[in-house]
Design a protein around this motif. Structure first.
Motif, short mmCIF file in Angstrom:
data_model
loop_
_atom_site.label_atom_id
_atom_site.label_comp_id
_atom_site.label_asym_id
_atom_site.label_seq_id
_atom_site.Cartn_x
_atom_site.Cartn_y
_atom_site.Cartn_z
N ILE A 180 0.68 -1.31 0.05
CA ILE A 180 0.13 0.05 -0.05
C ILE A 180 0.97 1.22 0.06
CG2 ILE A 180 -1.98 1.45 1.20
CD1 ILE A 180 -2.85 -1.28 2.23
N TYR A 181 1.90 1.17 0.65
CA TYR A 181 2.91 2.38 0.70
C TYR A 181 3.58 2.65 -0.54
CZ TYR A 181 7.27 4.77 1.61
OH TYR A 181 8.73 5.23 1.58
N ASN A 182 3.95 1.57 -1.27
CA ASN A 182 4.61 1.75 -2.64
C ASN A 182 3.43 2.26 -3.66
OD1 ASN A 182 7.08 0.67 -1.90
ND2 ASN A 182 6.44 -1.23 -2.41
N ALA A 183 2.11 1.95 -3.28
CA ALA A 183 1.18 2.50 -4.38
C ALA A 183 0.66 3.82 -3.90
CB ALA A 183 -0.06 1.49 -4.27
N ILE A 184 0.60 4.07 -2.80
CA ILE A 184 0.57 5.50 -2.51
C ILE A 184 1.44 6.48 -2.84
CG2 ILE A 184 -0.23 7.07 -0.51
CD1 ILE A 184 -1.74 4.79 0.76
N GLU A 185 2.65 6.15 -2.63
CA GLU A 185 3.88 6.92 -2.69
C GLU A 185 3.94 7.33 -4.20
OE1 GLU A 185 8.39 7.05 -1.38
OE2 GLU A 185 7.59 5.06 -2.25
N SER A 186 3.43 6.75 -5.30
CA SER A 186 3.62 6.89 -6.70
C SER A 186 2.39 8.04 -6.87
CB SER A 186 3.50 5.52 -7.43
OG SER A 186 2.09 5.04 -7.17
N LEU A 187 1.35 8.27 -6.04
CA LEU A 187 0.44 9.18 -6.31
C LEU A 187 0.97 10.51 -6.32
CD1 LEU A 187 -2.80 9.77 -6.56
CD2 LEU A 187 -2.97 9.87 -4.22
N ASP A 188 0.58 11.21 -7.21
CA ASP A 188 1.03 12.89 -7.56
C ASP A 188 0.22 13.41 -6.23
OD1 ASP A 188 1.60 15.26 -8.01
OD2 ASP A 188 1.19 15.35 -10.04
N THR A 189 0.94 14.07 -5.25
CA THR A 189 0.45 14.89 -4.33
C THR A 189 -0.52 16.02 -4.74
OG1 THR A 189 2.40 14.39 -3.19
CG2 THR A 189 1.14 16.21 -2.18
N ASN A 190 -0.36 16.49 -5.92
CA ASN A 190 -1.14 17.75 -6.45
C ASN A 190 -2.57 17.26 -6.53
OD1 ASN A 190 0.82 19.63 -6.54
ND2 ASN A 190 1.54 18.76 -8.61
N GLN A 191 -2.78 15.65 -6.99
CA GLN A 191 -4.24 15.36 -6.89
C GLN A 191 -4.77 15.61 -5.69
OE1 GLN A 191 -4.48 11.74 -9.01
NE2 GLN A 191 -2.64 11.86 -10.05
N VAL A 192 -4.09 15.16 -4.41
CA VAL A 192 -5.02 15.31 -3.34
C VAL A 192 -4.99 16.79 -2.95
CG1 VAL A 192 -4.45 14.92 -0.89
CG2 VAL A 192 -3.48 13.14 -2.61
N LYS A 193 -4.00 17.38 -3.19
CA LYS A 193 -4.33 19.22 -3.09
C LYS A 193 -5.64 19.50 -3.68
CE LYS A 193 0.63 19.95 -1.74
NZ LYS A 193 1.60 20.89 -2.15
N ALA A 194 -5.64 19.08 -5.11
CA ALA A 194 -6.77 19.44 -5.92
C ALA A 194 -7.91 19.13 -5.35
CB ALA A 194 -6.44 19.05 -7.20
N ALA A 195 -8.14 17.90 -4.99
CA ALA A 195 -9.47 17.45 -4.33
C ALA A 195 -9.75 18.23 -3.06
CB ALA A 195 -9.19 15.87 -4.06
N ARG A 196 -8.67 18.55 -2.30
CA ARG A 196 -9.04 19.45 -1.05
C ARG A 196 -9.39 20.93 -1.56
NH1 ARG A 196 -10.03 17.39 3.46
NH2 ARG A 196 -8.78 19.24 4.83
N ASN A 197 -8.83 21.31 -2.37
CA ASN A 197 -9.01 22.76 -2.70
C ASN A 197 -10.43 22.84 -3.22
OD1 ASN A 197 -6.66 23.62 -1.95
ND2 ASN A 197 -5.73 23.49 -4.10
N LEU A 198 -10.81 21.66 -4.08
CA LEU A 198 -12.24 21.61 -4.50
C LEU A 198 -13.31 21.65 -3.33
CD1 LEU A 198 -11.67 19.87 -7.91
CD2 LEU A 198 -11.94 22.25 -7.53
#
Length: 295
Positions: A180-198
């Protein structure tokens, strides 16, 4: 695969690597499984009778399980308990994996990983036995609870399946955390920030962004944890009570105490089939293929 190895290491070394992998798969995986299947369909005979008229293929060894209500109940209990262990391990591991991948600083992540890995430098049996000491009737956990006044008398933590499940979650947590760590680490942090900003909250962000991206890692962790839990012998043997037997203990008894390798092979093959079915089920639920898991 051969082309990739050839481009990186050359023809000779690529052939050697493929050859060693083939020897390992055929000699240590495929042939033993085929031998087990062959044993499972044959009767348990004296050495002089092997190859004689009595040595015929039949389903007698499989009928033994379905006609033995105690063993059948233990079989289904083992499968259900392994699923529960997998779910509990996922619940514990996902926050840890997310913290390591997206929240912790590199130094904090390295420290946490070190703390997770160090206990696994010790043999599994010794780690399991340490839980036996902790959960004992007069062990340190009961002593702590008594001293805090939370209980009036010691609790028998090892009288059911609770101790077994706790020991398995602890024993196999790394096999869930790392994929799970390896999978989440490859996620672009900007996607998380975008979801939070929306305006998405943390629960919705995890549900709509992070978990879909981490599906291959979650599927891999669930498969590995379930397989290890269903095939575990040391943990239920040490932490389980007489009333909480695991199916692997029944298989062990057929092989090494009953001396009936054919019956043990039939039980082991049925457990293998059930585990393969679980793998197919997880891959279907998470909609991932073998290629996604391999990554």
């Amino acid at each position: 695969m051969f082309k990739q190895l050839k481009a990186r290491f050359g023809s000779g070394l690529a052939v050697g690597i493929i050859g060693m992998i083939a020897i390992w798969l055929i000699g240590l995986v495929i042939l033993p499984q085929l031998l087990m299947i062959d044993y499972s369909f044959r009767p348990n005979l004296l050495p002089a009778e092997i190859g004689g008229p009595k040595d015929t293929y039949s389903l007698v060894n499989y009928d033994t399980l379905f006609n033995n209500q105690i063993h059948l109940a233990i079989f289904f209990k083992t499968i259900w308990s392994s699923v529960l262990v997998t779910v509990l391990t996922l619940v514990v591991s996902y926050p840890i994996a997310f913290y390591l991948a997206k929240v912790a600083t590199p130094r904090q992540a390295a420290l946490c990983l070190l703390l997770l890995i160090i206990p696994f430098w010790i043999n599994e049996i010794l780690r399991t036995f340490s839980w036996y000491i902790i959960l004992a009737y007069k062990g340190p956990l009961n002593a702590l609870l008594l001293s805090l006044g939370l209980i009036n008398r010691p609790i028998r933590f090892l009288s059911g399946d609770g101790g077994v499940m706790l020991g398995m979650v602890y024993a196999y947590i790394l096999f869930m955390v790392f994929p799970i760590y390896n999978a989440i680490e490859s996620l672009d942090t900007n996607q998380v920030k975008a979801a939070r900003n929306l305006g998405a909250g943390w629960m919705r962000t995890h549900y709509r962004v992070i978990i879909p991206h981490a599906k291959p890692g979650i599927a891999t962790g669930c498969i590995m944890t379930f397989m290890l839990a269903a095939g575990s012998y040391a943990v239920p043997a040490l932490l389980g009570s007489p009333g909480s037997r695991w199916f692997t203990q029944i298989i062990y008894n057929w092989f090494f105490e009953g001396g009936n390798w054919n019956q043990g092979a039939a039980y082991a093959f049925l457990l293998l089939v059930m585990c393969i079915g679980f793998i197919a089920f997880v891959m279907r639920v998470f909609k991932v293929g073998l290629g996604d898991i391999a990554k």
